[in-house]
Design an enzyme around this catalytic site. Structure first.
Site, PDB file in Angstrom:
ATOM      1  N   CYS A   1      44.669  43.836  35.917  1.00 19.56           N
ATOM      2  CA  CYS A   1      46.080  43.819  36.270  1.00 19.56           C
ATOM      3  C   CYS A   1      46.591  42.375  36.274  1.00 19.56           C
ATOM      4  O   CYS A   1      46.705  41.763  35.222  1.00 19.56           O
ATOM      5  CB  CYS A   1      46.322  44.545  37.582  1.00 19.56           C
ATOM      6  SG  CYS A   1      48.041  45.105  37.782  1.00 19.56           S
TER       7      CYS A   1
ATOM      8  N   HIS B   1      43.128  49.770  36.530  1.00 18.09           N
ATOM      9  CA  HIS B   1      42.273  49.392  37.660  1.00 18.09           C
ATOM     10  C   HIS B   1      41.000  50.233  37.708  1.00 18.09           C
ATOM     11  O   HIS B   1      40.973  51.287  38.354  1.00 18.09           O
ATOM     12  CB  HIS B   1      43.031  49.585  38.978  1.00 18.09           C
ATOM     13  CG  HIS B   1      44.159  48.634  39.194  1.00 18.09           C
ATOM     14  ND1 HIS B   1      44.022  47.445  39.860  1.00 18.09           N
ATOM     15  CD2 HIS B   1      45.468  48.702  38.811  1.00 18.09           C
ATOM     16  CE1 HIS B   1      45.182  46.807  39.906  1.00 18.09           C
ATOM     17  NE2 HIS B   1      46.081  47.556  39.269  1.00 18.09           N
TER      18      HIS B   1
ATOM     19  N   GLU C   1      38.520  49.595  39.454  1.00 16.56           N
ATOM     20  CA  GLU C   1      38.000  49.532  40.826  1.00 16.56           C
ATOM     21  C   GLU C   1      38.669  50.544  41.751  1.00 16.56           C
ATOM     22  O   GLU C   1      38.187  50.785  42.864  1.00 16.56           O
ATOM     23  CB  GLU C   1      38.185  48.111  41.380  1.00 16.56           C
ATOM     24  CG  GLU C   1      39.562  47.778  41.949  1.00 16.56           C
ATOM     25  CD  GLU C   1      40.601  47.459  40.883  1.00 16.56           C
ATOM     26  OE1 GLU C   1      41.676  46.950  41.243  1.00 16.56           O
ATOM     27  OE2 GLU C   1      40.354  47.720  39.694  1.00 16.56           O
TER      28      GLU C   1
END
Length: 785
Positions: free
Chosen positions: A104, A194, A196
């Site tokens: 990001c 993302h 994660e």
């Protein structure tokens, strides 16, 4: 830009001696979450640094870098006073090609530093689970290839990368946003999404803020939970591939000091090879190792060593047994005789002399070899007029002589000269048929000596071995220092129950075709020296030894070989031939594979490499019953399959991409092609008129439905290219897709000489009825606009 909410973990995970990854946290509420846990589980030492608390000055000491998201622009130094330091670290990572993930804000920061464009509050907002689809380059990428055709990932941004940095490559897009993932160099990647973040991460988002944008947080969370399993699996695989790349690069940088640490007596060492060299371990690749290095195979030699290499570095090795049947154990530094693999060094030396104007390979061999002109076909007057080039590429007409050649390796010069003077019987007309002749290739060595007035082994050392630093590659065992780990040679007649020591065959008149000894580190360097000739960037040190153009000719088939013969058993090949001192295969899946075996009483060896990926394999054993050629070939293909290696890398001509864009726009607009499109050869409209092509397109659209109103940029729809003058791309339709194929002719101003549009088959990547091709797996790059 905002990021999913999460509380970062502590400063360090998995403390220990593993490779270190610096994780930069740009917001206290947006930490690495599961990404940090997965990296730690992969054996990495995760070092988290919160930007507001200060960042290191250098990437020195770190083997990887992860830059996370945060609610700011990459140059908003007021909001993020640490951003100048982070940008400097990103620049260092790009310069060093350090394995890097920018997520990001981190991805936008990479784009900004490398010369791309990032715009605030611009373009479509993406919230929640979003399908990320790799393009052709992405599917070939070690990390993005883990997403397959597409996988759901969490998105939460309102800023976007509007222009990628010069020289970078686009890897993946979403329906709303083209620039979802890109790569700079080989190891630096930026992501807009993302990995994660999981579905549960969304529950902490600001419901009121989502409502003002027209989103329902409850619906976003519900939708993300529906695809959570697929999201987690794909994200974990992507992070595992990144971790493998970090380990691989860390191991390569420390290979000189820690090679022996990779040696083991079980399969784990080679499993590490696959992780490090290919970054995508699969069950299929592991099964190849288990099949080919199982106890039954290993029992065929007292000692063996198998190594997988990447761009000249041994990334891991499996060593087995006792090289002299005493108490010593085989290691990566054990030296084996490589026998006929010596021919590649002889060939390179002959080509080096040719490039310097000292040897003309088009000269007849009779100019250098007294009496060779007496060789003839039986019952005919056809004499021997083969050239040095035909000797070197095994089409001289001299009969296959493997067992005889092995037995006569130590024969004195006078004995072999007498054999030639008596007259040789040809088994084929010179220049017409492949026949492996040790005697024939050895005559190239005699020509080298005639031109240089020096022993051929000295010329090989001076022109090839010494400049490349191949200090462990020598023509005689007696030339190694005392204490060198030299493998003795053995034979078995009872499948490894007992072994009989073999006498050392000294090198005589035929020595230049089978005398060398070597180890896996030297052979890794040698394979990279040859294979790197197909890279876009050439090492000046390599060029000084032998030009890339000459090395490419060396690894090009000059003599046709039948692919039903040894050593092609069980392989799926489109063709094969003998080059100069090497065998060249056209593998149906992986394209060019170069290889050669070596065998003498007591020894077996094989080296093979894939120029397109830089991956190679060496297998050596001290028994001629050990099938090194089969083990090495299967291991190489297993690694390439696990890595999803491309069959070749193609960079398009600028004119190819320009013409394709124009033709694509014409088809999408319904105009097909006509005289208004420049760069059309005259034959194009004669082959099929504009009206005929329009009718064909209409019939195709009856099957696929109309073309989608916004099919996306051409670059994101490229499927493959056979070479820089051709291109195949996909045009998505409501109920299927069209496949467009274009081919240029290479004039000073290249012209389109063929163009067609077909209905795509079920996979959406090939026309109906077309079979598989190696070009289906080409990696395509295009020039900057």
């Amino acid at each position: 830009m905002t990021s999913p909410q999460h509380t970062p973990s502590g400063d360090t995970r998995a403390a220990g001696d593993g490779p270190a990854v610096l994780v930069i946290v740009n917001s206290p509420t947006s930490g690495p979450r599961r990404l940090g846990d997965w990296l730690a589980e992969s054996g990495l030492r995760v070092v988290e640094k919160l930007g507001s608390e200060g960042l290191p000055d250098s990437i020195e000491g770190y083997d990887g870098l992860v830059m996370l998201g945060g609610g700011m622009m990459p140059d908003d130094d007021v909001k993020g006073p640490w951003l100048p330091a982070e940008r400097d670290l990103a620049a260092q990572a790009i310069d060093a090609d350090l394995p890097t993930l920018g997520i990001c804000l981190g991805g936008q920061l990479l784009a900004h530093v490398a010369g791309g464009e990032v715009r605030a509050d611009h373009g479509p907002k993406e919230r929640g689970a979003t399908l990320i689809c790799p393009n052709d380059l992405g599917r070939s990428d070690r990390l993005l290839g883990t997403l397959g055709e597409g996988a759901p990932m969490i998105e939460n941004h309102q800023d976007m990368i509007t222009e990628l940095p010069p020289g970078s490559v686009l890897l993946a897009s979403s329906a709303a946003l083209a620039n979802q993932a890109f790569r700079i160099g080989r190891h630096v990647r930026g992501l807009q999404f993302h990995p994660e973040a999981s579905a549960e991460s969304l529950s902490g988002w600001d419901d009121a803020a989502m409502s003002t944008e027209g989103y329902s947080l409850a619906e976003l969370v519900a939708a993300a939970r529906e695809v959570d399993a697929a999201n987690t699996a794909a994200a974990r695989d992507l992070v595992a591939a990144f971790a493998a790349e970090v380990r691989a690069e860390a191991r390569r940088s420390g290979a000189a000091n820690g090679l022996d640490a990779a040696v083991g007596s079980d399969i784990q060492g080679l499993d590490g090879v696959l992780r490090d060299a290919a970054a995508r371990v699969s069950t299929a690749a592991e099964s190849v190792l288990l099949q080919r290095l199982d106890p039954r195979t290993l029992a065929q030699a007292p000692a063996c060593v198998a190594a997988v290499t990447f761009r000249g570095e041994v990334v891991a090795v499996q060593a087995h047994g006792r090289p002299r049947l005493d108490d010593s154990e085989t290691t990566a530094r054990t030296v084996f005789r490589i026998a006929s693999m010596t021919k590649s060094f002889l060939a390179a030396t002959a080509l080096s002399l040719r490039d310097d104007g000292l040897l003309d390979l088009s000269d007849p061999a009779a100019r250098f070899i007294p009496g060779i002109d007496r060789a003839s076909m039986p019952d005919t007057r056809t004499g021997f007029d083969a050239t040095l080039e035909e000797l070197l590429s095994n089409r001289s007409g001299l009969a296959e002589d493997n067992p005889w050649g092995d037995d006569h390796l130590p024969a004195p010069r006078g004995e072999i000269a007498g054999v030639i003077e008596e007259g040789l019987t040809l088994s084929a007309y010179p220049g017409t048929t492949y026949q492996y002749s040790n005697l024939g290739v050895s005559l190239v060595g005699r020509a080298i000596e005639a031109r240089t007035h020096r022993p051929v082994d000295e010329v090989i050392a001076e022109r090839i071995l010494n400049p490349l630093g191949l200090s462990m590659t020598r023509p005689k065992a007696s030339l190694y220092p005392e204490g060198t780990d030299l493998a003795a040679g053995y034979r078995t007649v009872d499948s490894g129950e007992t072994f009989t020591a073999q006498p050392v065959l000294d090198a005589g008149a035929l020595g230049c075709i089978g005398e060398l000894y070597s180890d896996v580190a030297d052979l890794a360097t040698w394979m990279h020296f040859l294979g790197s000739a197909f890279d876009d960037f050439h090492d000046p040190a390599h060029e000084a030894v032998l030009s890339a153009a000459t090395r490419r000719r060396m690894q090009t088939a000059h003599t046709l070989m039948l692919t039903t013969d040894w050593p092609f058993e069980g392989k799926n090949l489109d063709g094969a031939g003998y080059g100069y001192g090497v065998i060249v295969e056209a593998d149906h899946r992986f394209g060019r594979i170069v290889q050669h075996s070596g065998g003498l009483p007591g020894y077996s060896s094989h080296m093979c490499w894939h120029p397109a990926s830089g991956v190679g394999v060496v297998v050596m054993a001290n028994s001629d019953s050990f099938g090194t050629w089969r083990v090495a070939g299967d291991l190489l293909r297993g690694v390439l399959e696990a890595a999803g290696a491309p069959s070749a890398s193609v960079t398009l001509w600028p004119q190819t991409l320009d013409a394709a864009r124009r033709l694509d726009a014409a088809v999408i607009s319904g105009r097909c092609i006509g005289v208004e499109h420049y760069r059309l050869a005259r034959n194009v409209l004669r082959d099929a008129t504009t009206e005929e092509r329009h009718a064909r397109l209409e019939r195709a659209l009856e099957r696929t439905g109309p073309i989608l109103p916004d099919p996306g940029p051409l670059e994101s729809r490229i499927l493959t290219a056979e070479g820089p003058a051709s291109l195949r791309w996909r045009i998505p339709c409501r109920d299927g897709a069209l496949i467009a194929d274009m081919r240029m002719v290479g004039l000073a101003d290249p012209l389109v000489q063929a163009f067609s549009v077909s209905v795509a088959g079920p996979d959406g990547r090939k026309p109906i009825g077309e079979g598989s091709r190696a070009s289906d797996h080409h990696r395509v790059a295009w020039p900057e606009d």
